[in-house]
Design an enzyme around this catalytic site. Structure first.
Site, PDB file in Angstrom:
ATOM      1  N   GLU A  99       0.810  -1.206   0.000  1.00 28.97           N
ATOM      2  CA  GLU A  99       0.000   0.000   0.000  1.00 28.97           C
ATOM      3  C   GLU A  99       0.852   1.268   0.000  1.00 28.97           C
ATOM      4  O   GLU A  99       1.956   1.278   0.542  1.00 28.97           O
ATOM      5  CB  GLU A  99      -0.920  -0.011   1.234  1.00 28.97           C
ATOM      6  CG  GLU A  99      -1.947  -1.140   1.147  1.00 28.97           C
ATOM      7  CD  GLU A  99      -2.666  -1.469   2.438  1.00 28.97           C
ATOM      8  OE1 GLU A  99      -3.762  -2.026   2.362  1.00 28.97           O
ATOM      9  OE2 GLU A  99      -2.144  -1.196   3.530  1.00 28.97           O
ATOM     10  N   CYS A 112       3.150   8.605   1.137  1.00 27.43           N
ATOM     11  CA  CYS A 112       3.747   7.708   2.113  1.00 27.43           C
ATOM     12  C   CYS A 112       4.044   6.388   1.397  1.00 27.43           C
ATOM     13  O   CYS A 112       3.146   5.736   0.875  1.00 27.43           O
ATOM     14  CB  CYS A 112       2.756   7.514   3.268  1.00 27.43           C
ATOM     15  SG  CYS A 112       3.377   6.423   4.550  1.00 27.43           S
ATOM     16  N   CYS A 119       6.591  -6.645   7.542  1.00 25.86           N
ATOM     17  CA  CYS A 119       7.695  -6.020   8.273  1.00 25.86           C
ATOM     18  C   CYS A 119       8.193  -7.015   9.310  1.00 25.86           C
ATOM     19  O   CYS A 119       7.414  -7.746   9.905  1.00 25.86           O
ATOM     20  CB  CYS A 119       7.209  -4.752   8.977  1.00 25.86           C
ATOM     21  SG  CYS A 119       8.510  -3.815   9.813  1.00 25.86           S
ATOM     22  N   CYS A 123       6.694  -4.510  15.964  1.00 24.33           N
ATOM     23  CA  CYS A 123       6.260  -3.571  17.002  1.00 24.33           C
ATOM     24  C   CYS A 123       4.847  -3.979  17.434  1.00 24.33           C
ATOM     25  O   CYS A 123       3.981  -4.238  16.596  1.00 24.33           O
ATOM     26  CB  CYS A 123       6.265  -2.140  16.463  1.00 24.33           C
ATOM     27  SG  CYS A 123       7.911  -1.600  15.951  1.00 24.33           S
ATOM     28  N   CYS A 126       1.584  -2.133  16.093  1.00 22.07           N
ATOM     29  CA  CYS A 126       1.474  -1.835  14.658  1.00 22.07           C
ATOM     30  C   CYS A 126       0.869  -3.002  13.892  1.00 22.07           C
ATOM     31  O   CYS A 126       1.272  -4.143  14.064  1.00 22.07           O
ATOM     32  CB  CYS A 126       2.855  -1.506  14.091  1.00 22.07           C
ATOM     33  SG  CYS A 126       2.843  -1.193  12.317  1.00 22.07           S
ATOM     34  N   CYS A 347      -1.248   5.817  10.131  1.00 19.37           N
ATOM     35  CA  CYS A 347      -0.021   5.194  10.624  1.00 19.37           C
ATOM     36  C   CYS A 347      -0.334   3.875  11.318  1.00 19.37           C
ATOM     37  O   CYS A 347      -1.218   3.805  12.161  1.00 19.37           O
ATOM     38  CB  CYS A 347       0.666   6.081  11.651  1.00 19.37           C
ATOM     39  SG  CYS A 347       1.097   7.702  11.064  1.00 19.37           S
TER      40      CYS A 347
END
Ligand code: SAH
Length: 369
Positions: A99, A112, A119, A123, A126, A347
Protein backbone atom coordinates in the site's frame (compact mmCIF):
# COMPACT_ATOMS: atom_id res chain seq x y z
CA UNK A 1 -5.28 -17.42 -5.79
CA UNK A 2 -2.20 -18.77 -7.61
CA UNK A 3 0.85 -16.51 -7.54
CA UNK A 4 2.00 -15.15 -10.85
CA UNK A 5 5.56 -16.09 -11.63
CA UNK A 6 8.05 -13.22 -11.14
CA UNK A 7 8.81 -11.49 -14.40
CA UNK A 8 11.76 -13.03 -16.19
CA UNK A 9 12.49 -9.71 -17.85
CA UNK A 10 14.67 -7.06 -16.32
CA UNK A 11 12.85 -4.23 -14.63
CA UNK A 12 14.34 -0.94 -15.79
CA UNK A 13 12.43 1.09 -13.25
CA UNK A 14 14.86 0.21 -10.47
CA UNK A 15 18.10 0.97 -12.29
CA UNK A 16 19.93 4.20 -11.47
CA UNK A 17 21.19 5.98 -14.59
CA UNK A 18 24.68 4.50 -14.33
CA UNK A 19 23.39 0.94 -14.27
CA UNK A 20 20.89 1.62 -17.01
CA UNK A 21 23.71 3.02 -19.12
CA UNK A 22 25.78 -0.11 -18.59
CA UNK A 23 22.84 -2.23 -19.64
CA UNK A 24 22.11 -0.20 -22.75
CA UNK A 25 25.76 -0.10 -23.80
CA UNK A 26 26.97 -3.58 -22.82
CA UNK A 27 23.92 -5.71 -23.37
CA UNK A 28 21.96 -3.91 -26.02
CA UNK A 29 24.91 -2.41 -27.85
CA UNK A 30 23.65 1.16 -28.06
CA UNK A 31 25.37 4.45 -27.26
CA UNK A 32 25.24 5.86 -23.69
CA UNK A 33 23.26 8.85 -24.97
CA UNK A 34 20.28 6.58 -25.54
CA UNK A 35 20.35 5.41 -21.95
CA UNK A 36 19.80 8.95 -20.77
CA UNK A 37 16.94 9.43 -23.22
CA UNK A 38 15.37 6.21 -21.99
CA UNK A 39 15.92 7.17 -18.36
CA UNK A 40 14.19 10.49 -18.90
CA UNK A 41 11.20 8.85 -20.54
CA UNK A 42 10.88 6.48 -17.62
CA UNK A 43 11.57 8.76 -14.70
CA UNK A 44 10.88 12.31 -15.85
CA UNK A 45 7.81 11.69 -17.93
CA UNK A 46 6.66 8.51 -16.23
CA UNK A 47 6.06 6.67 -19.50
CA UNK A 48 5.50 2.92 -19.12
CA UNK A 49 5.20 1.94 -22.75
CA UNK A 50 8.36 1.71 -24.85
CA UNK A 51 6.37 2.55 -27.98
CA UNK A 52 5.66 6.02 -26.68
CA UNK A 53 9.38 6.79 -26.53
CA UNK A 54 9.30 8.36 -29.92
CA UNK A 55 12.88 9.62 -30.12
CA UNK A 56 14.29 6.12 -29.66
CA UNK A 57 14.81 4.12 -32.82
CA UNK A 58 12.28 1.45 -33.68
CA UNK A 59 14.93 -1.24 -33.39
CA UNK A 60 15.95 -0.11 -29.91
CA UNK A 61 12.33 -0.01 -28.81
CA UNK A 62 11.83 -3.54 -30.12
CA UNK A 63 14.88 -4.78 -28.22
CA UNK A 64 13.67 -3.11 -25.04
CA UNK A 65 10.20 -4.59 -25.43
CA UNK A 66 11.66 -8.01 -25.82
CA UNK A 67 14.05 -7.97 -22.89
CA UNK A 68 12.89 -5.38 -20.42
CA UNK A 69 9.86 -4.50 -18.35
CA UNK A 70 8.66 -1.26 -16.85
CA UNK A 71 5.57 -1.81 -14.77
CA UNK A 72 5.99 -4.01 -11.67
CA UNK A 73 2.80 -2.89 -9.88
CA UNK A 74 -0.85 -3.13 -10.84
CA UNK A 75 -3.51 -1.10 -9.08
CA UNK A 76 -5.55 -3.50 -6.99
CA UNK A 77 -7.72 -1.17 -4.92
CA UNK A 78 -8.18 2.52 -4.26
CA UNK A 79 -9.92 3.90 -1.18
CA UNK A 80 -10.73 7.54 -0.55
CA UNK A 81 -10.99 9.08 2.88
CA UNK A 82 -13.34 11.94 3.73
CA UNK A 83 -10.21 14.05 4.41
CA UNK A 84 -8.85 13.67 0.88
CA UNK A 85 -6.34 10.94 1.71
CA UNK A 86 -6.25 8.14 -0.85
CA UNK A 87 -4.93 4.68 -0.07
CA UNK A 88 -3.71 2.69 -3.04
CA UNK A 89 -3.21 -1.01 -2.87
CA UNK A 90 -0.87 -2.50 -5.45
CA UNK A 91 -0.33 -6.04 -6.59
CA UNK A 92 3.20 -7.12 -7.47
CA UNK A 93 3.97 -9.50 -10.30
CA UNK A 94 4.29 -12.36 -7.82
CA UNK A 95 0.92 -11.56 -6.33
CA UNK A 96 1.99 -9.65 -3.21
CA UNK A 97 -0.03 -6.72 -1.95
CA UNK A 98 1.35 -3.44 -0.69
CA UNK A 99 0.00 0.00 0.00
CA UNK A 100 0.90 3.65 -0.50
CA UNK A 101 -0.99 6.58 0.95
CA UNK A 102 -1.47 9.91 -0.80
CA UNK A 103 -2.03 12.90 1.49
CA UNK A 104 -2.87 16.19 -0.19
CA UNK A 105 -2.58 19.46 1.73
CA UNK A 106 -2.85 23.07 0.56
CA UNK A 107 0.91 23.56 0.49
CA UNK A 108 2.11 20.06 -0.43
CA UNK A 109 1.23 16.71 -1.87
CA UNK A 110 2.83 13.92 0.10
CA UNK A 111 3.13 10.23 -0.63
CA UNK A 112 3.75 7.71 2.11
CA UNK A 113 5.82 4.97 0.46
CA UNK A 114 6.24 1.30 1.43
CA UNK A 115 9.59 -0.47 1.32
CA UNK A 116 8.68 -4.03 2.25
CA UNK A 117 5.70 -6.35 2.07
CA UNK A 118 4.99 -6.82 5.75
CA UNK A 119 7.69 -6.02 8.27
CA UNK A 120 10.09 -7.97 10.48
CA UNK A 121 10.24 -5.45 13.31
CA UNK A 122 7.12 -6.74 15.09
CA UNK A 123 6.26 -3.57 17.00
CA UNK A 124 3.43 -4.63 19.28
CA UNK A 125 1.03 -1.81 18.43
CA UNK A 126 1.47 -1.83 14.66
CA UNK A 127 -0.76 -3.73 12.26
CA UNK A 128 1.91 -4.16 9.59
CA UNK A 129 4.08 -5.83 12.23
CA UNK A 130 1.53 -8.61 12.61
CA UNK A 131 2.19 -9.75 9.03
CA UNK A 132 5.84 -10.56 9.59
CA UNK A 133 8.21 -9.89 6.71
CA UNK A 134 6.92 -11.37 3.47
CA UNK A 135 9.64 -9.88 1.31
CA UNK A 136 11.64 -6.77 0.48
CA UNK A 137 10.36 -4.54 -2.27
CA UNK A 138 12.72 -4.11 -5.19
CA UNK A 139 13.99 -0.64 -6.05
CA UNK A 140 11.68 -0.83 -9.06
CA UNK A 141 8.65 -1.48 -6.86
CA UNK A 142 9.58 1.39 -4.56
CA UNK A 143 9.99 3.83 -7.47
CA UNK A 144 6.87 2.48 -9.19
CA UNK A 145 4.67 3.58 -6.27
CA UNK A 146 5.80 7.17 -6.78
CA UNK A 147 5.39 7.15 -10.55
CA UNK A 148 1.99 5.50 -10.35
CA UNK A 149 0.63 7.98 -7.82
CA UNK A 150 2.05 10.89 -9.81
CA UNK A 151 -0.01 9.66 -12.76
CA UNK A 152 -3.10 9.16 -10.60
CA UNK A 153 -2.87 12.63 -9.05
CA UNK A 154 -2.21 14.37 -12.35
CA UNK A 155 -5.22 12.61 -13.81
CA UNK A 156 -7.57 13.08 -10.82
CA UNK A 157 -6.70 16.70 -10.29
CA UNK A 158 -6.46 17.64 -13.96
CA UNK A 159 -2.83 18.75 -13.67
CA UNK A 160 -0.48 19.00 -16.61
CA UNK A 161 2.50 18.25 -14.37
CA UNK A 162 4.26 14.92 -14.71
CA UNK A 163 5.32 15.12 -11.07
CA UNK A 164 2.56 16.62 -8.92
CA UNK A 165 3.87 14.97 -5.74
CA UNK A 166 6.08 17.31 -3.74
CA UNK A 167 7.07 15.25 -0.70
CA UNK A 168 7.92 11.64 0.02
CA UNK A 169 7.88 9.97 3.41
CA UNK A 170 9.18 6.43 3.75
CA UNK A 171 6.69 5.57 6.46
CA UNK A 172 4.54 2.97 4.75
CA UNK A 173 4.74 -0.77 5.19
CA UNK A 174 8.12 -2.11 6.22
CA UNK A 175 11.34 -0.92 7.77
CA UNK A 176 13.23 1.12 5.15
CA UNK A 177 16.64 0.57 6.73
CA UNK A 178 16.05 -3.19 6.70
CA UNK A 179 15.98 -2.95 2.89
CA UNK A 180 18.77 -0.44 2.59
CA UNK A 181 20.33 -1.22 -0.80
CA UNK A 182 17.00 -1.08 -2.61
CA UNK A 183 15.99 2.03 -0.69
CA UNK A 184 19.24 3.67 -1.68
CA UNK A 185 18.84 2.87 -5.38
CA UNK A 186 15.27 4.13 -5.27
CA UNK A 187 16.36 7.37 -3.59
CA UNK A 188 19.10 7.87 -6.13
CA UNK A 189 16.53 7.59 -8.92
CA UNK A 190 13.89 9.72 -7.22
CA UNK A 191 16.39 12.48 -6.48
CA UNK A 192 18.11 12.47 -9.87
CA UNK A 193 17.97 15.53 -12.11
CA UNK A 194 17.21 13.43 -15.15
CA UNK A 195 14.43 11.82 -13.14
CA UNK A 196 11.73 13.10 -10.81
CA UNK A 197 14.27 15.40 -9.14
CA UNK A 198 12.84 15.35 -5.61
CA UNK A 199 14.81 17.56 -3.27
CA UNK A 200 16.53 16.01 -0.26
CA UNK A 201 14.59 18.55 1.80
CA UNK A 202 11.36 16.89 0.78
CA UNK A 203 12.21 13.28 1.52
CA UNK A 204 12.06 11.69 4.97
CA UNK A 205 13.09 8.16 5.87
CA UNK A 206 11.65 6.80 9.09
CA UNK A 207 13.20 3.98 11.09
CA UNK A 208 12.53 1.98 14.23
CA UNK A 209 16.20 2.54 15.02
CA UNK A 210 18.46 0.06 13.24
CA UNK A 211 21.48 1.79 14.69
CA UNK A 212 24.27 0.74 12.29
CA UNK A 213 22.07 1.56 9.29
CA UNK A 214 21.35 5.05 10.59
CA UNK A 215 25.04 5.83 10.15
CA UNK A 216 24.94 4.45 6.63
CA UNK A 217 21.87 6.49 5.77
CA UNK A 218 23.74 9.58 6.95
CA UNK A 219 26.92 8.71 5.07
CA UNK A 220 25.38 7.54 1.81
CA UNK A 221 22.30 9.72 1.36
CA UNK A 222 21.25 13.28 2.20
CA UNK A 223 17.59 12.75 3.07
CA UNK A 224 15.92 13.62 6.35
CA UNK A 225 15.75 11.21 9.24
CA UNK A 226 12.80 10.32 11.43
CA UNK A 227 13.03 7.97 14.39
CA UNK A 228 10.08 6.07 15.76
CA UNK A 229 10.91 6.43 19.44
CA UNK A 230 7.58 5.63 21.08
CA UNK A 231 8.90 5.15 24.61
CA UNK A 232 10.88 6.99 27.25
CA UNK A 233 12.55 4.04 29.01
CA UNK A 234 14.28 0.89 27.79
CA UNK A 235 11.87 -1.26 29.79
CA UNK A 236 8.90 0.22 27.93
CA UNK A 237 10.60 0.19 24.57
CA UNK A 238 11.83 -3.41 24.96
CA UNK A 239 8.19 -4.38 25.36
CA UNK A 240 6.75 -2.27 22.56
CA UNK A 241 9.52 -2.51 19.99
CA UNK A 242 11.61 -5.70 19.99
CA UNK A 243 14.39 -3.89 18.11
CA UNK A 244 15.18 -2.15 21.39
CA UNK A 245 16.41 -5.41 22.88
CA UNK A 246 19.29 -5.17 20.46
CA UNK A 247 19.95 -1.43 20.38
CA UNK A 248 19.04 0.48 23.52
CA UNK A 249 17.71 4.01 23.64
CA UNK A 250 21.19 5.30 24.56
CA UNK A 251 22.66 3.64 21.43
CA UNK A 252 19.91 5.16 19.34
CA UNK A 253 20.47 8.63 20.77
CA UNK A 254 24.19 8.33 20.15
CA UNK A 255 23.47 7.44 16.50
CA UNK A 256 21.25 10.52 16.30
CA UNK A 257 23.88 12.78 17.82
CA UNK A 258 26.43 11.67 15.24
CA UNK A 259 24.01 11.74 12.30
CA UNK A 260 25.23 14.40 9.83
CA UNK A 261 22.67 17.21 9.86
CA UNK A 262 22.59 19.98 7.31
CA UNK A 263 22.33 23.53 8.50
CA UNK A 264 19.15 24.12 10.45
CA UNK A 265 17.90 20.59 10.03
CA UNK A 266 16.45 18.55 12.86
CA UNK A 267 15.68 14.91 13.41
CA UNK A 268 12.00 14.09 13.72
CA UNK A 269 11.05 11.81 16.57
CA UNK A 270 7.74 10.04 16.22
CA UNK A 271 6.03 9.16 19.43
CA UNK A 272 2.79 7.20 19.30
CA UNK A 273 0.77 8.03 22.37
CA UNK A 274 -0.59 4.86 23.94
CA UNK A 275 -3.06 5.39 26.73
CA UNK A 276 -1.66 4.38 30.11
CA UNK A 277 1.49 2.93 28.51
CA UNK A 278 3.81 5.78 27.50
CA UNK A 279 1.76 8.95 27.92
CA UNK A 280 2.35 10.11 31.50
CA UNK A 281 3.90 13.38 32.65
CA UNK A 282 6.94 11.37 33.71
CA UNK A 283 7.30 10.03 30.16
CA UNK A 284 7.17 13.56 28.81
CA UNK A 285 9.81 14.65 31.33
CA UNK A 286 12.12 11.79 30.41
CA UNK A 287 11.65 12.59 26.73
CA UNK A 288 12.83 16.14 27.36
CA UNK A 289 15.98 14.73 29.00
CA UNK A 290 16.62 12.26 26.17
CA UNK A 291 16.35 14.94 23.52
CA UNK A 292 18.29 17.61 25.39
CA UNK A 293 21.36 17.46 23.18
CA UNK A 294 19.79 16.38 19.89
CA UNK A 295 18.36 18.87 17.36
CA UNK A 296 14.87 17.41 17.51
CA UNK A 297 11.27 17.88 16.61
CA UNK A 298 8.66 15.57 18.09
CA UNK A 299 5.59 14.36 16.26
CA UNK A 300 3.09 13.05 18.76
CA UNK A 301 0.94 10.55 16.92
CA UNK A 302 -2.52 9.79 18.28
CA UNK A 303 -2.74 6.01 18.30
CA UNK A 304 -4.90 4.50 15.60
CA UNK A 305 -6.55 1.61 17.30
CA UNK A 306 -6.20 -1.77 15.66
CA UNK A 307 -8.69 -4.35 16.85
CA UNK A 308 -7.07 -7.09 18.85
CA UNK A 309 -3.73 -5.46 19.53
CA UNK A 310 -4.80 -4.20 22.96
CA UNK A 311 -3.66 -0.59 22.80
CA UNK A 312 -5.82 2.50 23.10
CA UNK A 313 -5.74 6.12 22.07
CA UNK A 314 -4.66 8.77 24.55
CA UNK A 315 -7.34 11.41 25.13
CA UNK A 316 -6.91 14.84 23.58
CA UNK A 317 -6.38 16.60 26.89
CA UNK A 318 -3.65 14.20 27.95
CA UNK A 319 -2.00 14.53 24.56
CA UNK A 320 -2.07 18.32 24.83
CA UNK A 321 -0.61 18.23 28.34
CA UNK A 322 2.16 15.91 27.10
CA UNK A 323 2.95 18.36 24.33
CA UNK A 324 3.07 21.26 26.78
CA UNK A 325 5.59 19.51 29.00
CA UNK A 326 7.81 18.99 25.98
CA UNK A 327 7.37 22.62 24.93
CA UNK A 328 8.26 23.84 28.41
CA UNK A 329 11.39 21.69 28.18
CA UNK A 330 12.23 23.46 24.89
CA UNK A 331 11.37 20.49 22.73
CA UNK A 332 9.28 21.47 19.71
CA UNK A 333 6.35 19.10 19.60
CA UNK A 334 3.31 18.77 17.39
CA UNK A 335 0.28 16.59 17.66
CA UNK A 336 0.05 15.01 14.30
CA UNK A 337 -3.17 15.34 12.43
CA UNK A 338 -4.71 11.98 11.85
CA UNK A 339 -5.37 11.20 8.25
CA UNK A 340 -7.16 8.40 6.52
CA UNK A 341 -8.38 6.68 9.66
CA UNK A 342 -11.75 5.91 8.10
CA UNK A 343 -10.07 3.84 5.39
CA UNK A 344 -7.40 2.30 7.64
CA UNK A 345 -4.75 4.29 5.82
CA UNK A 346 -3.36 5.92 8.95
CA UNK A 347 -0.02 5.19 10.62
CA UNK A 348 0.31 1.60 11.69
CA UNK A 349 -2.83 0.42 9.92
CA UNK A 350 -1.37 -0.75 6.63
CA UNK A 351 -1.89 -4.47 6.43
CA UNK A 352 -3.96 -5.10 3.32
CA UNK A 353 -6.83 -6.32 5.38
CA UNK A 354 -9.40 -3.62 4.91
CA UNK A 355 -11.82 -2.89 2.17
CA UNK A 356 -14.07 -4.76 -0.15
CA UNK A 357 -12.65 -7.93 -1.59
CA UNK A 358 -9.48 -7.62 0.41
CA UNK A 359 -8.02 -10.98 1.18
CA UNK A 360 -5.46 -11.23 3.92
CA UNK A 361 -1.91 -11.45 2.68
CA UNK A 362 -0.72 -15.01 2.18
CA UNK A 363 1.19 -16.37 5.11
CA UNK A 364 4.97 -16.53 4.77
CA UNK A 365 4.89 -20.32 4.88
CA UNK A 366 2.68 -20.35 1.80
CA UNK A 367 5.03 -18.04 -0.05
CA UNK A 368 7.43 -19.25 -2.67
CA UNK A 369 8.95 -15.94 -3.70
N1 SAH B 1 9.28 1.02 10.13
C1 SAH B 1 9.47 2.45 10.02
C2 SAH B 1 8.59 3.06 8.97
C3 SAH B 1 7.12 3.01 9.30
S1 SAH B 1 6.63 4.55 9.95
C4 SAH B 1 9.25 3.09 11.36
O1 SAH B 1 8.66 2.46 12.22
O2 SAH B 1 9.68 4.21 11.56
C5 SAH B 1 5.14 4.19 10.72
C6 SAH B 1 4.94 5.02 11.95
O3 SAH B 1 3.65 4.76 12.49
C7 SAH B 1 5.94 4.70 13.04
O4 SAH B 1 6.36 5.89 13.65
C8 SAH B 1 5.11 3.89 14.04
O5 SAH B 1 5.60 4.05 15.33
C9 SAH B 1 3.75 4.50 13.86
N2 SAH B 1 2.64 3.60 14.18
C10 SAH B 1 2.62 2.27 14.09
N3 SAH B 1 1.41 1.80 14.42
C11 SAH B 1 0.66 2.89 14.73
C12 SAH B 1 -0.71 3.07 15.10
N4 SAH B 1 -1.53 2.02 15.21
N5 SAH B 1 -1.16 4.31 15.31
C13 SAH B 1 -0.35 5.37 15.13
N6 SAH B 1 0.93 5.26 14.76
C14 SAH B 1 1.43 4.04 14.56
Amino acid sequence: MPSLAPAPRLDLLGLPLEQLTRLVVDEIGERPFHARQLYRWIHQRGVTDFDQMTDLSKSLRAKLRERCALEPLAKDLEQRSVDGTIKYRWRTRDGRLLESVYMPAPDRKTLCVSTQVGCAMACKFCMTGTLGLLRNLTAAEIVAQVHAVNREVAHNEGLALTRPLTNLVFMGMGEPLHNFENLKDALQILQSEDGPNFSHRHITVSTVGLVPMIARLGAETDVKLAISLNASTDAQRDELMPVNRKWKIADLMEACRTFPLRQGRRITFEYVLLRGVNDTDEDAGRLVELLRDVPAKVNLIPYNENPGLGFFTTGEERAERFREILARGHVAAFIRENRGRDIAAACGQLANRQGPGAAAQESPSGATA
